[in-house]
Design a protein around this motif. Structure first.
Motif, PDB file in Angstrom:
ATOM      1  N   GLU A 319       0.839  -1.191   0.000  1.00  0.00           N
ATOM      2  CA  GLU A 319       0.000   0.000   0.000  1.00  0.00           C
ATOM      3  C   GLU A 319       0.876   1.243   0.000  1.00  0.00           C
ATOM      4  O   GLU A 319       2.043   1.194   0.412  1.00  0.00           O
ATOM      5  CB  GLU A 319      -0.929  -0.011   1.211  1.00  0.00           C
ATOM      6  N   GLU A 320       0.303   2.358  -0.426  1.00  0.00           N
ATOM      7  CA  GLU A 320       1.083   3.576  -0.612  1.00  0.00           C
ATOM      8  C   GLU A 320       1.537   4.201   0.705  1.00  0.00           C
ATOM      9  O   GLU A 320       2.333   5.134   0.701  1.00  0.00           O
ATOM     10  CB  GLU A 320       0.300   4.606  -1.428  1.00  0.00           C
ATOM     11  N   SER A 321       1.074   3.673   1.831  1.00  0.00           N
ATOM     12  CA  SER A 321       1.515   4.182   3.131  1.00  0.00           C
ATOM     13  C   SER A 321       2.761   3.478   3.655  1.00  0.00           C
ATOM     14  O   SER A 321       3.215   3.768   4.759  1.00  0.00           O
ATOM     15  CB  SER A 321       0.378   4.061   4.152  1.00  0.00           C
ATOM     16  N   GLY A 322       3.329   2.550   2.867  1.00  0.00           N
ATOM     17  CA  GLY A 322       4.596   1.938   3.251  1.00  0.00           C
ATOM     18  C   GLY A 322       4.483   0.594   3.942  1.00  0.00           C
ATOM     19  O   GLY A 322       5.422   0.156   4.616  1.00  0.00           O
ATOM     20  N   GLY A 323       3.360  -0.093   3.767  1.00  0.00           N
ATOM     21  CA  GLY A 323       3.186  -1.425   4.330  1.00  0.00           C
ATOM     22  C   GLY A 323       3.291  -2.482   3.253  1.00  0.00           C
ATOM     23  O   GLY A 323       2.605  -2.391   2.228  1.00  0.00           O
ATOM     24  N   PHE A 324       4.149  -3.510   3.456  1.00  0.00           N
ATOM     25  CA  PHE A 324       4.393  -4.528   2.438  1.00  0.00           C
ATOM     26  C   PHE A 324       4.553  -5.904   3.074  1.00  0.00           C
ATOM     27  O   PHE A 324       5.030  -6.038   4.201  1.00  0.00           O
ATOM     28  CB  PHE A 324       5.682  -4.220   1.652  1.00  0.00           C
ATOM     29  N   SER A 325       4.170  -6.922   2.304  1.00  0.00           N
ATOM     30  CA  SER A 325       4.506  -8.299   2.647  1.00  0.00           C
ATOM     31  C   SER A 325       4.809  -9.034   1.349  1.00  0.00           C
ATOM     32  O   SER A 325       4.599  -8.488   0.265  1.00  0.00           O
ATOM     33  CB  SER A 325       3.366  -8.986   3.409  1.00  0.00           C
ATOM     34  N   MET A 326       5.288 -10.271   1.462  1.00  0.00           N
ATOM     35  CA  MET A 326       5.678 -11.011   0.273  1.00  0.00           C
ATOM     36  C   MET A 326       5.331 -12.481   0.437  1.00  0.00           C
ATOM     37  O   MET A 326       5.036 -12.956   1.539  1.00  0.00           O
ATOM     38  CB  MET A 326       7.184 -10.852   0.016  1.00  0.00           C
ATOM     39  N   ARG A 327       5.320 -13.169  -0.678  1.00  0.00           N
ATOM     40  CA  ARG A 327       5.014 -14.595  -0.681  1.00  0.00           C
ATOM     41  C   ARG A 327       5.994 -15.346   0.233  1.00  0.00           C
ATOM     42  O   ARG A 327       7.184 -15.046   0.274  1.00  0.00           O
ATOM     43  CB  ARG A 327       5.100 -15.147  -2.104  1.00  0.00           C
ATOM     44  N   GLY A 328       5.459 -16.310   0.962  1.00  0.00           N
ATOM     45  CA  GLY A 328       6.287 -17.101   1.869  1.00  0.00           C
ATOM     46  C   GLY A 328       6.328 -16.557   3.273  1.00  0.00           C
ATOM     47  O   GLY A 328       6.872 -17.196   4.177  1.00  0.00           O
ATOM     48  N   HIS A 329       5.749 -15.361   3.472  1.00  0.00           N
ATOM     49  CA  HIS A 329       5.712 -14.737   4.790  1.00  0.00           C
ATOM     50  C   HIS A 329       4.272 -14.727   5.287  1.00  0.00           C
ATOM     51  O   HIS A 329       3.343 -15.067   4.546  1.00  0.00           O
ATOM     52  CB  HIS A 329       6.251 -13.302   4.687  1.00  0.00           C
ATOM     53  N   VAL A 330       4.056 -14.366   6.530  1.00  0.00           N
ATOM     54  CA  VAL A 330       2.685 -14.206   7.017  1.00  0.00           C
ATOM     55  C   VAL A 330       2.033 -13.043   6.262  1.00  0.00           C
ATOM     56  O   VAL A 330       2.706 -12.079   5.885  1.00  0.00           O
ATOM     57  CB  VAL A 330       2.648 -13.950   8.538  1.00  0.00           C
ATOM     58  N   PRO A 331       0.732 -13.121   6.022  1.00  0.00           N
ATOM     59  CA  PRO A 331       0.057 -12.064   5.253  1.00  0.00           C
ATOM     60  C   PRO A 331      -0.248 -10.844   6.115  1.00  0.00           C
ATOM     61  O   PRO A 331      -1.395 -10.497   6.373  1.00  0.00           O
ATOM     62  CB  PRO A 331      -1.224 -12.759   4.765  1.00  0.00           C
ATOM     63  N   GLU A 332       0.779 -10.189   6.560  1.00  0.00           N
ATOM     64  CA  GLU A 332       0.667  -8.961   7.346  1.00  0.00           C
ATOM     65  C   GLU A 332       1.833  -8.065   6.982  1.00  0.00           C
ATOM     66  O   GLU A 332       2.943  -8.554   6.701  1.00  0.00           O
ATOM     67  CB  GLU A 332       0.691  -9.283   8.835  1.00  0.00           C
ATOM     68  N   LYS A 333       1.613  -6.773   6.955  1.00  0.00           N
ATOM     69  CA  LYS A 333       2.693  -5.860   6.596  1.00  0.00           C
ATOM     70  C   LYS A 333       3.806  -5.944   7.625  1.00  0.00           C
ATOM     71  O   LYS A 333       3.558  -6.063   8.821  1.00  0.00           O
ATOM     72  CB  LYS A 333       2.180  -4.432   6.434  1.00  0.00           C
ATOM     73  N   ASP A 334       5.041  -5.883   7.136  1.00  0.00           N
ATOM     74  CA  ASP A 334       6.195  -6.141   7.991  1.00  0.00           C
ATOM     75  C   ASP A 334       7.333  -5.199   7.604  1.00  0.00           C
ATOM     76  O   ASP A 334       8.031  -5.419   6.612  1.00  0.00           O
ATOM     77  CB  ASP A 334       6.639  -7.604   7.844  1.00  0.00           C
ATOM     78  N   GLY A 335       7.529  -4.150   8.405  1.00  0.00           N
ATOM     79  CA  GLY A 335       8.582  -3.185   8.126  1.00  0.00           C
ATOM     80  C   GLY A 335       9.969  -3.684   8.450  1.00  0.00           C
ATOM     81  O   GLY A 335      10.961  -3.102   7.997  1.00  0.00           O
TER      82      GLY A 335
END
Length: 456
Positions: A319-335
Motif C-alpha cells: 500500500e502507498e503508506s509503506g506497508g508490504f509483505s511477500m510470498r512465503g511470509h505471514v500475510p501482514e505488513k512487515d517493516g
C-alpha cells in the motif's frame, strides 16, 4: 462500550478514552470469541514502546488467563509483525497487540490478530465488538498462565532465509524510538551491513513527537544518506509494521516507487501477481503487465491486501503508506522484513537506478495526497452527495470510469486518476491523485478539494 470501535486497524484512542477497564472488556471479548470458535491454544500478547503499553498488555493478559487461556509475551516491546509471525510459528490461537502505531504518545490502541497472522477481517472484529463485556473469570483452578518467550529469533531466521541475500551496504537506520530498535537494525547487521543507528534509544515520548516516518520527521536520516556516507536509509513507524526508505539521489523515496522497485526485484527471481490498494500507483500494474502478470486492486486497509494475497498466491502485496509483505511470509505488513528486502534490492541494483529504469520503461508517474477535515458523522453524507454529483471531467480531462471499491476513484482518459475516500482512523477525507507530472497532480488535488467542498 460505545467508546470502543474497531476501525481500519483495531481500536485506537487518546488515553482519556483508552482506559484499563475498556481494555479489559476487549480482552474478555476476545476470550469469548476464541471460545466460540473452539480455539483453546495459547494467545500472544505484544505491545509497543509507549509508557502505558506494557501495563495495558498485562491487563489484557490477566483477562485472557482468567478465561482459561495461556499467554505468551515478549520480554520488552516488540514490533507488530513479530507478533503475527509468532502466532503462526507457535500455532497460537491468535494475538493482541497494544499499539497506536504512528500516533503521538497520548494515544494507545489494541488490535486482534487471528491464528493465520493476517489482519482481522470485519466479520471477526464485529464478533469481538458484539462480545464486549466486563471480565467473567472461570474458577481459579482453570486459569491459564503467562510465559515470556523470545519473539525475535525465529522471525529473524525466517526473514534471512526468505530474502536469501547478504547485502554488503552501509545503512543508516532510524527507529524513531519505536519498537524496531534492536530488531530491524540487528537484522540488517546480521547480513554484514554496516549499520549507523539513529534514535534507537528507549524513549516512550518518541522524542516529543510522533513515531511517523515522514519527510519532516526524518531530516537527520535523509542528511546521513544524501550528504553522508550511508548508501541507504531505513526507518520504521512506532510498531515497525511500515517502512520508509531513503536513497542518495531522491532522499525519502515515495512509497509507491518503493513498491515498484521491490516488485521489480522479486520478479527477477520469481513470478506472480501483485496486490495493491486502490490508492497505490498504477506503475505496479504496468510492471505486472510487462511480465505477463496481474495487478489486483483492493480497498485501503492491509486486511484486504492480505486476503487477496492469500487467494491469488501473490508475489507481493502493498500500500502507498509503506506497508508490504511477500510470498512465503505471514500475510501482514512487515517493516522489519521489508528493510531487509529493500537492502537486498539496492545491493543488486541501486534503488535510484532501478527507479530511473522503471520510469524510462513504463512512463513518468507522480502521486500525492491531501487530507480534508470531515467529522466522522459527516463522512457518509459527504460521500453520498459526491455520488450524486460525479463530474464528467476533472481538471479539464474527461472521466472515463468510476471505481467505487473504496470511496470514489475517477479514472481519466490519460491514465491519471483522482480518489476521494474516508480515513478509517481520523476525522478526515483523503484525496489522492496520480498523473504524469507533479503539476498535473496538483491540479487534480485542487479539483478533488473542490469536489469535497461542494459535496459538504
Amino acid at each position: 462500550m460505545d467508546a470502543i470501535s474497531f476501525g481500519t486497524d483495531g481500536w485506537r484512542a487518546t488515553l482519556d478514552t483508552f482506559t484499563a477497564p475498556r481494555v479489559r472488556m476487549v480482552g474478555q471479548a476476545v476470550a469469548r470469541h476464541l471460545t466460540e470458535e473452539d480455539l483453546d491454544g495459547p494467545v500472544g500478547v505484544c505491545y509497543d514502546a509507549r509508557e502505558s503499553s506494557r501495563g495495558f498488555a498485562e491487563e489484557i493478559a490477566r483477562v485472557l488467563c482468567v478465561n482459561g487461556f495461556d499467554v505468551v509475551m515478549p520480554e520488552r516491546d516488540r514490533p507488530t509483525p513479530l507478533l503475527s509471525w509468532n502466532i503462526v510459528d507457535r500455532d497460537l490461537a491468535g494475538g493482541l497487540m497494544i499499539t497506536a502505531s504512528h500516533n503521538p504518545p497520548e494515544y494507545n490502541g489494541v488490535k486482534f490478530i487471528p491464528s493465520d497472522g493476517a489482519p482481522a477481517l470485519p466479520e471477526i472484529t464485529e464478533a469481538i465488538e458484539a462480545n464486549l463485556a466486563e471480565p467473567d473469570p472461570l474458577p481459579e483452578a482453570e486459569w491459564g498462565a503467562v510465559r515470556e518467550v523470545d519473539f525475535v529469533s525465529g522471525h529473524a531466521e525466517h526473514a534471512l532465509e526468505l530474502v536469501g541475500a547478504d547485502p554488503d551496504l552501509s545503512v543508516a537506520y532510524d527507529a524513531i524510538h519505536g519498537s524496531g530498535r534492536g530488531v530491524t537494525d540487528a537484522l540488517l547487521e546480521r547480513t554484514g551491513a554496516e549499520v549507523e543507528r539513529l534514535r534507537c534509544e528507549e524513549d516512550p515520548t518518541f522524542g516529543g513527537g510522533s513515531p511517523e516516518p515522514t519527510r519532516e520527521n526524518l531530516a537527520e536520516l535523509i542528511e546521513r544518506v544524501t550528504d553522508g556516507d550511508a548508501e541507504l536509509g531505513v526507518a520504521n513507524d512506532g510498531d515497525a509494521d511500515r517502512i520508509a526508505v531513503v536513497t542518495p539521489e531522491r532522499g525519502l523515496l515515495n512509497a509507491n516507487l518503493l513498491y515498484a522497485v521491490l516488485y521489480d526485484y522479486l520478479l527477477e527471481r520469481d513470478s506472480g501477481p501483485a496486490v495493491r490498494t486502490v490508492s497505490t500507483t498504477f506503475l505496479v500494474d504496468r510492471i505486472a503487465e510487462a511480465h505477463g502478470q496481474e495487478a489486483i486492486e483492493v480497498p485501503v486497509g492491509f486486511k484486504w491486501v492480505a486476503d487477496a494475497m492469500v487467494a491469488a498466491d501473490a508475489l507481493i502485496g502493498g500500500e502507498e503508506s509503506g506497508g508490504f509483505s511477500m510470498r512465503g511470509h505471514v500475510p501482514e505488513k512487515d517493516g522489519v522484513l521489508t528493510a531487509l528486502l529493500a537492502a537486498a534490492a539496492h545491493d543488486a541494483e541501486s534503488l535510484d537506478d532501478r527507479v530511473d529504469r522503471l520510469l524510462s520503461e513504463h512512463g513518468e508517474i507522480h502521486q500525492s495526497r491531501v487530507s480534508v477535515d470531515c467529522p466522522d458523522e459527516e463522512k457518509v453524507h459527504t460521500l453520498d452527495a459526491l455520488a450524486e454529483a460525479i463530474p464528467d471531467s476533472v481538471a479539464g480531462e474527461p472521466v472515463e470510469d468510476v471505481n467505487t471499491a473504496d470511496g470514489f476513484k475517477l479514472l481519466l482518459e490519460s491514465g491519471a486518476w483522482l480518489l476521494v475516500r474516508p480515513s478509517g482512523t481520523e476525522p478526515k477525507l483523503r484525496v489522492y491523485a496520480e498523473a504524469e507530472s507533479e503539476g498535473r497532480v496538483e491540479a487534480l488535488l485542487d479539483s478533488g478539494r473542490e469536489l469535497v467542498r461542494e459535496a459538504r
